[in-house]
Design a protein around this motif. Structure first.
Motif, PDB file in Angstrom:
ATOM      1  N   VAL A 175       0.776  -1.382  -0.114  1.00  0.00           N
ATOM      2  CA  VAL A 175      -0.132   0.063   0.000  1.00  0.00           C
ATOM      3  C   VAL A 175       0.881   1.340   0.041  1.00  0.00           C
ATOM      4  O   VAL A 175       0.489   2.229  -0.710  1.00  0.00           O
ATOM      5  CB  VAL A 175      -1.073   0.061   1.059  1.00  0.00           C
ATOM      6  N   CYS A 176       1.998   1.201   0.639  1.00  0.00           N
ATOM      7  CA  CYS A 176       2.789   2.454   0.845  1.00  0.00           C
ATOM      8  C   CYS A 176       4.112   2.361   0.127  1.00  0.00           C
ATOM      9  O   CYS A 176       5.301   2.640   0.513  1.00  0.00           O
ATOM     10  CB  CYS A 176       3.236   2.914   2.396  1.00  0.00           C
ATOM     11  N   ALA A 177       4.098   1.606  -1.009  1.00  0.00           N
ATOM     12  CA  ALA A 177       5.374   1.156  -1.715  1.00  0.00           C
ATOM     13  C   ALA A 177       5.007   1.190  -3.408  1.00  0.00           C
ATOM     14  O   ALA A 177       5.897   1.664  -3.984  1.00  0.00           O
ATOM     15  CB  ALA A 177       5.760  -0.349  -1.315  1.00  0.00           C
ATOM     16  N   THR A 178       3.968   0.587  -3.749  1.00  0.00           N
ATOM     17  CA  THR A 178       3.563   0.310  -5.175  1.00  0.00           C
ATOM     18  C   THR A 178       3.768   1.416  -5.963  1.00  0.00           C
ATOM     19  O   THR A 178       3.154   2.538  -5.661  1.00  0.00           O
ATOM     20  CB  THR A 178       2.260  -0.417  -5.397  1.00  0.00           C
ATOM     21  N   GLY A 179       4.648   1.524  -7.022  1.00  0.00           N
ATOM     22  CA  GLY A 179       4.910   2.510  -7.841  1.00  0.00           C
ATOM     23  C   GLY A 179       6.010   3.643  -7.423  1.00  0.00           C
ATOM     24  O   GLY A 179       6.206   4.737  -7.843  1.00  0.00           O
ATOM     25  N   GLY A 180       6.441   3.435  -6.132  1.00  0.00           N
ATOM     26  CA  GLY A 180       7.656   3.936  -5.713  1.00  0.00           C
ATOM     27  C   GLY A 180       8.837   3.182  -5.379  1.00  0.00           C
ATOM     28  O   GLY A 180      10.040   3.799  -5.570  1.00  0.00           O
ATOM     29  N   GLU A 181       8.542   2.117  -4.550  1.00  0.00           N
ATOM     30  CA  GLU A 181       9.809   1.243  -4.247  1.00  0.00           C
ATOM     31  C   GLU A 181       9.870   0.084  -5.244  1.00  0.00           C
ATOM     32  O   GLU A 181       8.748  -0.571  -5.526  1.00  0.00           O
ATOM     33  CB  GLU A 181       9.488   0.744  -2.924  1.00  0.00           C
ATOM     34  N   ALA A 182      10.995  -0.042  -5.443  1.00  0.00           N
ATOM     35  CA  ALA A 182      11.493  -1.183  -6.359  1.00  0.00           C
ATOM     36  C   ALA A 182      10.561  -2.477  -6.139  1.00  0.00           C
ATOM     37  O   ALA A 182      10.844  -2.947  -4.802  1.00  0.00           O
ATOM     38  CB  ALA A 182      12.702  -1.489  -6.482  1.00  0.00           C
ATOM     39  N   PHE A 183       9.706  -3.225  -6.874  1.00  0.00           N
ATOM     40  CA  PHE A 183       9.204  -4.423  -6.652  1.00  0.00           C
ATOM     41  C   PHE A 183       9.203  -5.084  -8.007  1.00  0.00           C
ATOM     42  O   PHE A 183       8.604  -4.788  -8.762  1.00  0.00           O
ATOM     43  CB  PHE A 183       7.820  -4.232  -5.886  1.00  0.00           C
ATOM     44  N   HIS A 184       9.473  -6.441  -7.853  1.00  0.00           N
ATOM     45  CA  HIS A 184       9.574  -7.252  -9.101  1.00  0.00           C
ATOM     46  C   HIS A 184       8.740  -8.625  -8.894  1.00  0.00           C
ATOM     47  O   HIS A 184       9.400  -9.324  -8.577  1.00  0.00           O
ATOM     48  CB  HIS A 184      10.937  -7.531  -9.556  1.00  0.00           C
ATOM     49  N   GLN A 185       7.639  -8.375  -8.924  1.00  0.00           N
ATOM     50  CA  GLN A 185       6.569  -9.543  -8.485  1.00  0.00           C
ATOM     51  C   GLN A 185       6.955 -10.886  -9.092  1.00  0.00           C
ATOM     52  O   GLN A 185       7.322 -11.687  -8.284  1.00  0.00           O
ATOM     53  CB  GLN A 185       5.169  -9.329  -8.787  1.00  0.00           C
ATOM     54  N   ASP A 186       7.191 -11.095 -10.391  1.00  0.00           N
ATOM     55  CA  ASP A 186       7.443 -12.343 -10.928  1.00  0.00           C
ATOM     56  C   ASP A 186       8.815 -12.726 -10.722  1.00  0.00           C
ATOM     57  O   ASP A 186       8.831 -13.917 -10.442  1.00  0.00           O
ATOM     58  CB  ASP A 186       7.101 -12.193 -12.467  1.00  0.00           C
ATOM     59  N   ASP A 187       9.669 -11.642 -11.131  1.00  0.00           N
ATOM     60  CA  ASP A 187      11.187 -12.138 -10.936  1.00  0.00           C
ATOM     61  C   ASP A 187      11.364 -12.532  -9.414  1.00  0.00           C
ATOM     62  O   ASP A 187      12.147 -13.545  -9.254  1.00  0.00           O
ATOM     63  CB  ASP A 187      11.854 -11.115 -10.992  1.00  0.00           C
ATOM     64  N   ALA A 241       5.133   5.696 -18.595  1.00  0.00           N
ATOM     65  CA  ALA A 241       5.697   6.640 -19.252  1.00  0.00           C
ATOM     66  C   ALA A 241       7.080   7.107 -18.675  1.00  0.00           C
ATOM     67  O   ALA A 241       7.975   7.443 -19.221  1.00  0.00           O
ATOM     68  CB  ALA A 241       4.655   7.892 -19.781  1.00  0.00           C
ATOM     69  N   GLU A 242       6.989   7.399 -17.327  1.00  0.00           N
ATOM     70  CA  GLU A 242       8.351   7.856 -16.666  1.00  0.00           C
ATOM     71  C   GLU A 242       9.261   6.550 -16.586  1.00  0.00           C
ATOM     72  O   GLU A 242      10.258   6.801 -16.800  1.00  0.00           O
ATOM     73  CB  GLU A 242       7.895   8.315 -15.379  1.00  0.00           C
ATOM     74  N   GLY A 243       8.734   5.331 -16.533  1.00  0.00           N
ATOM     75  CA  GLY A 243       9.347   4.115 -16.593  1.00  0.00           C
ATOM     76  C   GLY A 243       9.726   3.990 -15.228  1.00  0.00           C
ATOM     77  O   GLY A 243       9.869   4.732 -14.249  1.00  0.00           O
ATOM     78  N   LEU A 244       9.420   2.447 -14.768  1.00  0.00           N
ATOM     79  CA  LEU A 244       9.497   2.109 -13.369  1.00  0.00           C
ATOM     80  C   LEU A 244      10.786   2.192 -12.840  1.00  0.00           C
ATOM     81  O   LEU A 244      10.854   2.787 -11.645  1.00  0.00           O
ATOM     82  CB  LEU A 244       9.056   0.523 -13.378  1.00  0.00           C
ATOM     83  N   GLU A 245      12.002   1.943 -13.594  1.00  0.00           N
ATOM     84  CA  GLU A 245      13.208   1.998 -12.969  1.00  0.00           C
ATOM     85  C   GLU A 245      13.478   3.454 -12.599  1.00  0.00           C
ATOM     86  O   GLU A 245      14.054   3.870 -11.623  1.00  0.00           O
ATOM     87  CB  GLU A 245      14.285   1.319 -13.724  1.00  0.00           C
TER      88      GLU A 245
END
Ligand code: PMP
Length: 386
Positions: A165-177, A262-266
């Motif tokens: 909740v306080c991370a998605t779209g801001g802290e790195a997270f690679h669910q599948d990997d 568009a900004e790019g996740l990384e």
């Protein structure tokens, strides 16, 4: 004059996202809406880096997203391991127990996170069905070592549920990997949409566990059996109805997820890290102590800071008087001893300097001895150094 909203959610949103809320509301089976919903689902899967997962977008807040995970994965008597880093992990325990789970916890002192080794020891001992972890605990600003935890759960055949909740779209997270089975989140923080959406991506192992369950899901509204056909239909461009979707919030979600991609996740993760480091430099410049016990466990989306001597909870109002809204403490053990500054979603140097300046002026107003400009100067140095 409008204050700058710098709490750990909801946060400042982009005008295009807010404008989407003011568009005429289409019927929920209108082909134009179906296309938007379908695209938002695909985008959510991309933002969670979860190509193999099934996305769910449901009207509700982050707490519903937590319940959407637990209600579907837990049957009475199942065992769960909670990696507890604060207030929202406690909430997860409550939800798990309400759905009949037997809960074991690995806890750290407030401001710290359990190590991967400690959790792995518990995983080996436990024979758990699932493990939950709060990616960023918003009450303390603690970042859990989520990649290592999720990989450890995977290694020991335990389903992992990550509260983002306080991370998605801001802290790195690679669910599948990383092999996380469920990532759950909400709209109002780094996802960049006003409050009102519970979001979740369920991977294949989670869906399989749900399909194999014997006991019925103890909630109609949270039952994936009700939502799965709806999500599948929208993504396939077909009309479907279970419960009326929040049409305008779905427009806004689609716009925001499009902006995030568009900004790019990384690039977006890196921007949040850069801003967090500049905030940390500012707090150091002002002599403020962070609640997380080390930089390694400090989140990049908010700062939790102890009040200096002689300053108390009235400080939040003093910062507001300087034009910036920050939040008080939330962790029950320490609540009155610290405050929190959110820095997520559209945060950049402008909002950073405004927030640091307001904190600085409020410290002076509170009678604290601080050199005006010390925080802003430290933040500027950190910004130009990178
Ligand atoms: N988990 C975390 C980590 C949160 O920060 C929050 C909200 N601050 C929640 C769950 C609950 O979300 P909501 O308030 O949207 O129900």
């Amino acid at each position: 004059m409008r204050d700058l909203l710098m709490i750990p959610g909801p946060v400042e949103f982009e005008p295009e996202v807010l404008q989407a809320l003011a568009l005429p509301t289409l019927g929920h089976t209108d082909p134009a809406f179906i296309a938007i919903f379908g695209r938002a689902l695909k985008r959510l899967r991309e933002v969670c880096l979860a190509p193999s997962a099934q996305p769910f977008v449901v009207s509700g807040s982050g707490t519903l997203a937590m319940e959407l995970a637990v209600a579907n994965l837990v049957e009475p008597g199942d065992t769960a391991l909670v990696v507890n880093t604060g207030y929202f992990s406690d909430r997860m325990v409550k939800i798990l127990e309400r759905h009949g789970a037997k809960v074991t916890q690995v806890r750290a002192a407030p401001g710290d996170a359990p190590s991967v080794d400690e959790v792995e020891t518990a995983l080996v001992a436990g024979g758990f069905k699932l493990m939950t972890v709060t990616h960023v605990d918003t009450s303390t600003g603690v970042l859990a070592p989520v990649e290592g935890l999720v990989r450890a759960a995977r290694k020991h055949g335990v389903l992992s549920v990550v509260d983002g909740v306080c991370a998605t779209g801001g802290e790195a997270f690679h669910q599948d990997d990383w092999g996380a089975d469920v990532y759950l989140t909400a709209s109002q923080k780094a996802v960049g949409v006003p409050p009102g959406l519970a979001l979740l991506t369920a991977g294949p192992r989670a869906l399989e566990a749900w399909r194999k369950r014997k006991a019925p899901v103890a909630s109609v509204y949270a039952d994936w059996a009700e939502w799965l056909p709806i999500m599948e239909a929208y993504e396939a461009g077909k009309p479907a109805y279970f419960a009326t979707p929040p049409v305008n919030l779905v427009y806004a979600l689609d716009v925001s997820l499009g902006q995030i991609l568009a900004e790019g996740l990384e690039a977006r993760f890196a921007r949040h890290r850069r801003m967090a480091l500049a905030f940390r430099a500012a707090w150091k410049g002002l002599g403020l102590r962070m609640l997380p016990t080390s930089d390694a466990v400090a989140a990049h989306l908010l700062s939790a800071l102890y009040y200096p001597d002689g300053v108390d909870a009235a400080f939040v109002g003093q910062v507001k008087a300087q034009g910036v809204v920050v939040a008080g403490g939330l962790h029950p053990d320490l609540k009155s001893r610290y405050f929190r500054v959110g820095h997520m979603n559209r945060v950049g140097p402008a909002d950073l300097l405004a927030a640091v300046g307001a904190v600085e002026r409020a410290l002076v107003a509170a009678g604290h001895r601080v050199e005006p400009g010390a925080g802003v100067a430290a933040a500027e140095s950190a910004l130009v150094a990178r």
